[in-house]
Design a protein around this motif. Structure first.
Motif, PDB file in Angstrom:
ATOM      1  N   ASP A 116      -6.540  -4.482  -3.994  1.00 54.80           N
ATOM      2  CA  ASP A 116      -6.787  -4.761  -5.511  1.00 54.80           C
ATOM      3  C   ASP A 116      -5.428  -5.456  -5.916  1.00 54.80           C
ATOM      4  N   PRO A 117      -5.432  -6.615  -6.177  1.00 58.18           N
ATOM      5  CA  PRO A 117      -4.299  -7.213  -6.472  1.00 58.18           C
ATOM      6  C   PRO A 117      -3.434  -6.815  -7.923  1.00 58.18           C
ATOM      7  N   GLU A 118      -4.377  -6.397  -8.659  1.00 59.68           N
ATOM      8  CA  GLU A 118      -3.497  -5.659 -10.028  1.00 59.68           C
ATOM      9  C   GLU A 118      -3.043  -4.274  -9.571  1.00 59.68           C
ATOM     10  N   LYS A 119      -3.699  -3.530  -8.825  1.00 60.59           N
ATOM     11  CA  LYS A 119      -3.244  -2.202  -8.560  1.00 60.59           C
ATOM     12  C   LYS A 119      -1.770  -2.242  -7.549  1.00 60.59           C
ATOM     13  N   ALA A 120      -2.058  -3.313  -6.631  1.00 58.57           N
ATOM     14  CA  ALA A 120      -0.657  -3.591  -5.952  1.00 58.57           C
ATOM     15  C   ALA A 120       0.433  -3.977  -6.518  1.00 58.57           C
ATOM     16  N   ALA A 121       0.111  -4.810  -7.558  1.00 61.31           N
ATOM     17  CA  ALA A 121       1.188  -5.390  -8.453  1.00 61.31           C
ATOM     18  C   ALA A 121       1.821  -4.221  -9.011  1.00 61.31           C
ATOM     19  N   LYS A 122       1.319  -3.396  -9.558  1.00 66.42           N
ATOM     20  CA  LYS A 122       1.904  -2.168 -10.237  1.00 66.42           C
ATOM     21  C   LYS A 122       2.496  -1.522  -9.304  1.00 66.42           C
ATOM     22  N   MET A 123       2.013  -1.336  -8.008  1.00 63.61           N
ATOM     23  CA  MET A 123       2.825  -0.654  -6.954  1.00 63.61           C
ATOM     24  C   MET A 123       4.279  -1.294  -6.636  1.00 63.61           C
ATOM     25  N   PHE A 124       4.088  -2.581  -6.628  1.00 67.59           N
ATOM     26  CA  PHE A 124       5.030  -3.444  -6.057  1.00 67.59           C
ATOM     27  C   PHE A 124       6.443  -3.222  -7.129  1.00 67.59           C
ATOM     28  N   VAL A 125       5.795  -3.332  -8.476  1.00 64.55           N
ATOM     29  CA  VAL A 125       6.744  -3.524  -9.525  1.00 64.55           C
ATOM     30  C   VAL A 125       7.512  -2.049  -9.710  1.00 64.55           C
ATOM     31  N   GLN A 126       6.785  -0.987  -9.476  1.00 66.12           N
ATOM     32  CA  GLN A 126       7.404   0.270  -9.486  1.00 66.12           C
ATOM     33  C   GLN A 126       8.350   0.425  -8.295  1.00 66.12           C
ATOM     34  N   TRP A 127       8.165  -0.059  -7.227  1.00 66.39           N
ATOM     35  CA  TRP A 127       8.961   0.032  -6.086  1.00 66.39           C
ATOM     36  C   TRP A 127      10.481  -0.896  -6.340  1.00 66.39           C
ATOM     37  N   ARG A 128      10.132  -2.074  -6.988  1.00 63.95           N
ATOM     38  CA  ARG A 128      11.398  -2.669  -7.243  1.00 63.95           C
ATOM     39  C   ARG A 128      12.122  -2.053  -8.140  1.00 63.95           C
ATOM     40  N   LYS A 129      11.667  -1.538  -9.056  1.00 68.66           N
ATOM     41  CA  LYS A 129      12.484  -0.422 -10.006  1.00 68.66           C
ATOM     42  C   LYS A 129      13.034   0.651  -9.473  1.00 68.66           C
ATOM     43  N   ARG A 133      13.909   0.747  -6.172  1.00 71.46           N
ATOM     44  CA  ARG A 133      14.675   0.140  -5.242  1.00 71.46           C
ATOM     45  C   ARG A 133      16.049  -0.121  -5.906  1.00 71.46           C
ATOM     46  N   ALA A 134      15.857  -0.750  -7.107  1.00 75.62           N
ATOM     47  CA  ALA A 134      17.223  -1.167  -7.775  1.00 75.62           C
ATOM     48  C   ALA A 134      18.109   0.269  -8.099  1.00 75.62           C
ATOM     49  N   GLU A 135      17.311   1.391  -8.318  1.00 78.28           N
ATOM     50  CA  GLU A 135      18.098   2.396  -8.630  1.00 78.28           C
ATOM     51  C   GLU A 135      18.562   3.340  -7.601  1.00 78.28           C
ATOM     52  N   ILE A 136      17.902   3.208  -6.480  1.00 83.65           N
ATOM     53  CA  ILE A 136      18.290   4.023  -5.226  1.00 83.65           C
ATOM     54  C   ILE A 136      19.161   3.341  -4.156  1.00 83.65           C
ATOM     55  N   ALA A 137      19.112   2.003  -4.311  1.00 82.87           N
ATOM     56  CA  ALA A 137      19.917   1.102  -3.444  1.00 82.87           C
ATOM     57  C   ALA A 137      20.254  -0.092  -4.257  1.00 82.87           C
ATOM     58  N   TYR A 185       6.928   2.919   0.703  1.00 85.16           N
ATOM     59  CA  TYR A 185       7.040   2.383   2.022  1.00 85.16           C
ATOM     60  C   TYR A 185       5.667   2.264   2.455  1.00 85.16           C
ATOM     61  N   PRO A 186       4.813   1.376   1.658  1.00 78.77           N
ATOM     62  CA  PRO A 186       3.259   1.540   1.998  1.00 78.77           C
ATOM     63  C   PRO A 186       3.066   0.677   3.383  1.00 78.77           C
ATOM     64  N   GLU A 187       2.258   1.628   4.137  1.00 75.73           N
ATOM     65  CA  GLU A 187       2.163   1.038   5.520  1.00 75.73           C
ATOM     66  C   GLU A 187       2.906   0.797   6.532  1.00 75.73           C
ATOM     67  N   ARG A 188       4.066   1.822   6.523  1.00 76.04           N
ATOM     68  CA  ARG A 188       5.149   2.031   7.406  1.00 76.04           C
ATOM     69  C   ARG A 188       4.952   2.998   8.313  1.00 76.04           C
ATOM     70  N   LEU A 189       4.186   4.003   7.665  1.00 73.43           N
ATOM     71  CA  LEU A 189       4.077   5.237   8.901  1.00 73.43           C
ATOM     72  C   LEU A 189       2.917   4.808   9.868  1.00 73.43           C
TER      73      LEU A 189
END
Length: 240
Positions: free
Chosen positions: A41-54, A56-60, A164-168
């Motif tokens: 689902d592109p919309e849901k994936a986009a939200k997940m990606f944006v959350q990841w970017r935010k 990532r910027a905070e943690i590293a 880390y989606p699809e890493r495990l």
């Protein structure tokens, strides 16, 4: 990459732009991980990606996490990075008896990210871009009440699932003590179905043999039926 996946990636990129973010510099293979995690689902994936970017910027903020930032966690020598399995997955061994609750929650979360980053990098020479995966063995031998840390267990799984989606590839749990059975039943309710399907409880000789066959004798430590020695995470030097 199939046309259907490319179409979904294009739609995801557009959805990310609408969320006032960007996928610039991100390869298609990495974006597909987010799509797969959200049932394409592109919309849901986009939200997940944006959350990841935010996150990532905070943690590293430097783009990576230095050993010095997680020194207390590393010094416990509870995480081992063994190399690459028969399937080309990076392998981690977590010695739970060496883990104790920490008041520094941020350092712990940085440590989880540091471990996963290094494991992914370890697999990068043996897997296609975006398809680097991790096999983890959690050893609960000699686990005691002093090692119980529900918050950290839940935080580790949350980081793995959300960022880390699809890493495990697979997670083997060995030597589960009775004191953890009830806690595990509670925690497992918070895990995604996809994550639960990758978790294997190793109890019988047959299950140990299956684990050995999948991982490989030369990578699996002697303690679990293989021929390798445990290699602490900080002793592993990866190519730049």
């Amino acid at each position: 990459m199939e046309e259907a996946q490319l179409k979904a990636v294009r739609e995801m990129r557009a959805a990310v732009e609408r969320l006032n973010s960007s996928t610039q510099g991100e390869e298609e293979a990495n974006l597909v991980r987010f799509l797969v995690a959200r049932s394409m689902d592109p919309e849901k994936a986009a939200k997940m990606f944006v959350q990841w970017r935010k996150w990532r910027a905070e943690i590293a903020p430097l783009g990576h996490i230095l050993d010095d930032e997680v020194a207390d966690q590393l010094n416990a020598r509870k995480i081992n990075l063994q190399g690459v399995t028969k399937s080309g997955h990076s392998m981690i061994v977590f010695l739970a008896r060496l883990h104790f609750p920490s008041k520094d929650r941020l350092q712990y979360k940085k440590f989880v990210a540091h471990v996963l980053d290094k494991a992914v990098a370890s697999a990068s020479e043996h897997a296609e871009k975006g398809k680097e995966r991790i096999v983890c063995v959690v050893d609960l031998q000699q686990f005691s009440i002093a090692n119980i840390d529900v918050l950290s267990i839940r935080a580790a799984f949350q980081i793995l699932q959300d960022y880390y989606p699809e890493r495990l590839a697979k997670l083997y749990i060995m030597n589960m003590p009775r004191i953890l059975i009830g806690i595990w039943r509670m925690l497992s309710k918070f895990l995604d179905k996809a994550t639960l399907e990758k978790i294997v409880m190793v109890n019988s000789k047959e299950e140990k043999m299956d684990m050995l066959k999948e991982i490989g004798e030369e990578i699996l430590p002697v303690e679990y039926g293989g021929s390798a020695k445990l290699v602490p995470l900080q002793d592993v030097k990866l190519k730049d």
